[in-house]
Design an enzyme around this catalytic site. Structure first.
Site, PDB file in Angstrom:
ATOM      1  N   GLY A 179      -0.656   4.318  -4.740  1.00  0.00           N
ATOM      2  CA  GLY A 179       0.807   4.236  -4.887  1.00  0.00           C
ATOM      3  C   GLY A 179       1.282   2.951  -5.549  1.00  0.00           C
ATOM      4  N   SER A 180       0.711   1.819  -5.144  1.00  0.00           N
ATOM      5  CA  SER A 180       1.156   0.568  -5.771  1.00  0.00           C
ATOM      6  C   SER A 180       0.633   0.494  -7.208  1.00  0.00           C
ATOM      7  CB  SER A 180       0.697  -0.644  -4.960  1.00  0.00           C
ATOM      8  OG  SER A 180      -0.674  -0.540  -4.625  1.00  0.00           O
ATOM      9  N   ASP A 213     -10.228   3.888  -3.876  1.00  0.00           N
ATOM     10  CA  ASP A 213      -9.043   4.604  -3.401  1.00  0.00           C
ATOM     11  C   ASP A 213      -9.229   6.091  -3.690  1.00  0.00           C
ATOM     12  OD1 ASP A 213      -6.526   5.461  -2.693  1.00  0.00           O
ATOM     13  OD2 ASP A 213      -5.491   3.819  -3.690  1.00  0.00           O
ATOM     14  N   CYS A 237       0.828  -1.188   0.000  1.00  0.00           N
ATOM     15  CA  CYS A 237       0.000   0.000   0.000  1.00  0.00           C
ATOM     16  C   CYS A 237       0.869   1.246   0.000  1.00  0.00           C
ATOM     17  CB  CYS A 237      -0.928   0.012   1.200  1.00  0.00           C
ATOM     18  SG  CYS A 237      -1.913   1.490   1.123  1.00  0.00           S
ATOM     19  N   GLY A 238       0.854   1.943  -1.128  1.00  0.00           N
ATOM     20  CA  GLY A 238       1.679   3.132  -1.266  1.00  0.00           C
ATOM     21  C   GLY A 238       1.182   4.288  -0.420  1.00  0.00           C
TER      22      GLY A 238
HETATM   23  O1  LIG Z   1      -1.756   3.446  -2.471  1.00  0.00           O
HETATM   24  C1  LIG Z   1      -1.924   2.221  -2.526  1.00  0.00           C
HETATM   25  O2  LIG Z   1      -1.074   1.468  -2.990  1.00  0.00           O
HETATM   26  C2  LIG Z   1      -3.171   1.647  -1.912  1.00  0.00           C
HETATM   27  N1  LIG Z   1      -4.267   2.544  -1.686  1.00  0.00           N
HETATM   28  C3  LIG Z   1      -5.446   1.714  -1.459  1.00  0.00           C
HETATM   29  C4  LIG Z   1      -5.195   0.536  -2.361  1.00  0.00           C
HETATM   30  C5  LIG Z   1      -3.683   0.338  -2.372  1.00  0.00           C
HETATM   31  O3  LIG Z   1      -3.339  -0.619  -1.418  1.00  0.00           O
END
Ligand SMILES: O=C(O)[C@H]1NCC[C@@H]1O
Length: 379
Positions: free
Chosen positions: A290-291, A285, A100-101
């Site tokens: 981020g990922s 999201d 999770c970014g």
């Molecule tokens: O930023 C991310 O990588 C995450 N945000 C919610 C879903 C991913 O895990």
């Protein structure tokens, strides 16, 4: 703001720091979790899933949370000697993300401001601290700008972005085609699959028969359903065989986490693009993900659309404060025995964004509360 001192004062209950990154919440569990057993991070991830899942529901679901709530657990002891800290992530469905970014960006700030780490991190000459955060997908170096207060405490700089470098990220499959039912009509849809610590389908809104206004936050209900349907179709299609990390050590990462719908502006001159990530069980999201940015950048690199160092910029349905992304180097992926997986061109992607504190919570559960185990209302 000395949030950690505030939480220290509270004796019972599950203690939480609330943050958001580009609008996406992270409920950081600081204290109150029972012991999480396991000798490595994937074992601990399995342990919470099999034995402590009721706590996730109490923390993330209503009446304390909601369908789109997201959380992170800081493990009492790190599980990898090369890391500074180990963390687990949690969401609404099966429960526990592999990467999770947005939460990594929030944790970067929190780990500095809470004086949580021992020995304390030492900034370089420019005030930057590098923390190695172990996530279920691997160690993620995270860079935080800091300053020292007049009383000598190290604190994160809220004005500058936190960035992290992804685990090796790669293109899984390009130009996949599936026929799916959208709004009652069969449509042939072309999409890519990428890995950025988790596996994502990446598809342009136009492929689904939508224009890019579907990525505005005023009404996401239809597009979220379509994204979730596409994830489910892919999970049942021949492409599910592609969703496999090349390193056998990482077999627990082998699932499709979600679908990212883009405005199709891949590799645009200004490097900008908007996208919407729908993951787990229709979870939206609020950040650009981020990922997902790591997966998108890995696909762009594999297709020859961006080169190393080209800065790109991603915004979510909220617009505004987004994430930066750039490929920093090519890497090869090694198996547990150390042998390189030669055919796989993977890249490390650096993703940057800003996180903010938004609260301190102590949750209590009354035994006679009929809703103590949490629930979710869907609209
Ligand atoms: O930023 C991310 O990588 C995450 N945000 C919610 C879903 C991913 O895990």
């Amino acid at each position: 703001m000395e949030l950690y001192a505030e939480i220290e004062k509270r004796e019972n209950g599950i203690k939480i720091i609330e943050m958001h990154t580009a609008g996406e919440p992270t409920r950081i569990v600081v204290k109150g979790y029972p012991p999480i057993l396991g000798s490595n991070i994937l074992e601990k991830r399995r342990y919470v899933k099999d034995n402590l899942d009721w706590i996730r529901k109490r923390i993330l679901f209503e009446p304390r949370g909601h369908k789109d709530q997201y959380g992170a657990i800081i493990l009492d002891e790190k599980t990898n000697s090369e890391a500074d800290v180990s963390v687990l992530f949690m969401h609404n469905a099966e429960g526990y993300s592999t990467m999770c970014g947005h939460a990594t960006i929030a944790l970067g700030r929190f780990l500095i401001d809470s004086d949580h780490l021992y020995p304390p991190p030492i900034p370089d000459d420019s005030g930057k601290v590098t923390l190695k955060i172990e996530c279920p997908c691997g160690i993620v170096p995270t860079f935080i700008h800091t300053y020292t207060t007049s009383s000598g405490q190290l604190r994160s700089n809220p004005n500058l972005p936190v960035s992290f470098q992804s685990v090796p990220s790669f293109s899984v499959a390009v130009d996949c085609v599936l026929e799916i039912l959208i709004n009652g009509r069969r449509k042939s849809v072309k999409f890519d699959i990428g890995f950025g610590g988790a596996f994502y389908v990446i598809v342009a809104a136009s492929e689904l028969g939508f224009d890019n206004s579907c990525l505005d936050s005023n009404d996401l209900s239809l597009i979220v359903k379509v994204a979730n349907d596409l994830s489910n179709h892919v999970r049942q299609s021949k492409y599910v065989g592609n969703i496999r990390h090349p390193s056998s050590e990482h077999s627990e990462l082998n699932f499709l986490y979600g679908t990212i719908i883009t405005d199709g502006r891949d590799g645009s001159e200004d490097g900008g693009s908007r996208n919407l990530c729908v993951f787990a069980d229709c979870e939206i999201d609020r950040s650009p993900c981020g990922s997902g940015v790591s997966a998108r950048m890995a696909l762009l690199y594999a297709k020859g659309i961006v080169e190393i160092g080209k800065p790109c910029y991603y915004e979510s349905a909220l617009g505004g404060d987004g994430f930066t992304g750039k490929v920093v180097r090519e890497v090869s992926i090694c198996d547990v025995d150390g042998s390189e997986k030669e055919n796989l061109r993977a890249v490390v992607v650096e993703v940057g964004g800003k996180a903010y504190y938004c609260g301190v919570s102590t949750f209590v559960i009354e035994e006679n509360d009929p809703y103590k185990n949490g629930f979710i209302i869907r609209t």
